[in-house]
Design an enzyme around this catalytic site. Sequence first.
Site, mmCIF file in Angstrom:
data_model
loop_
_atom_site.group_PDB
_atom_site.id
_atom_site.type_symbol
_atom_site.label_atom_id
_atom_site.label_comp_id
_atom_site.label_asym_id
_atom_site.label_seq_id
_atom_site.Cartn_x
_atom_site.Cartn_y
_atom_site.Cartn_z
ATOM 1 N N ASP A 150 0.880 -1.165 0.000
ATOM 2 C CA ASP A 150 0.000 0.000 0.000
ATOM 3 C C ASP A 150 0.915 1.211 0.000
ATOM 4 O O ASP A 150 1.850 1.301 0.805
ATOM 5 C CB ASP A 150 -0.948 0.032 1.201
ATOM 6 C CG ASP A 150 -2.114 0.991 0.920
ATOM 7 O OD1 ASP A 150 -2.731 0.857 -0.151
ATOM 8 O OD2 ASP A 150 -2.394 1.859 1.748
ATOM 9 N N HIS A 196 10.355 4.694 -3.356
ATOM 10 C CA HIS A 196 9.807 4.247 -2.072
ATOM 11 C C HIS A 196 9.616 2.737 -2.072
ATOM 12 O O HIS A 196 9.930 2.057 -1.101
ATOM 13 C CB HIS A 196 8.475 4.954 -1.805
ATOM 14 C CG HIS A 196 7.479 4.860 -2.923
ATOM 15 N ND1 HIS A 196 7.789 5.135 -4.240
ATOM 16 C CD2 HIS A 196 6.166 4.516 -2.934
ATOM 17 C CE1 HIS A 196 6.720 4.972 -5.006
ATOM 18 N NE2 HIS A 196 5.721 4.595 -4.239
#
Length: 201
Positions: free
Chosen positions: A70, A181
């Site tokens: 997520d 990320h």
Amino acid sequence: MKRIVIATQNKGKAKDFETMLSPLGYQVLTLIDVAQDMDVEETGVTFEENAILKAEAVSQALGIPVISDDSGLEIDALNGEPGVYSARYAGGAKSDDANIDKVLEKLDGVPDSERTARFRCVLAVAAPGQQTETFSGSCEGTILHERRGDNGFGYDPIFFVPAQDKAMAELQPNEKAEISHRGNALRKLNDSMPAWLNEDK
């Protein structure tokens, strides 16, 4: 080659995982490959909660190890928005262009010095009978005034990476994997790979 299921139907995310996991000897499968109709509702209020929800639900349903991701964009001038709502920021169906337009509209008139932001990612690794583990990563940058580049997906065309002097969408997949990320979270996962994930299943 070991197979690993990524709990997503997002082809962009799948490509990111493939770039990073293939060299480690994993064949990457997604829900499109193994459970096309499965859609886990993301009811969590943090990236970590949503990642765990998805990983555990899919792992339980399929009886195999699963990695769930997520992730999203946090913009400081917008108090962390769009955050966990990154994929559906503009409402309704997921639309990268509509989401980008909304961000640019909200940041209209905001000076460069105040357009700081980061991509954040949490990976959850779940398997039947095992303790779910999470790994997080982030990438700092700023929000551009207009789109740049044709690579990547999501907010990549408006996310500027100062260290590369390029928008995320101007980076090649391997360059993005080095600094993103998701790449940072995956490296942490790789460094502390749960023992059961390294077993041939």
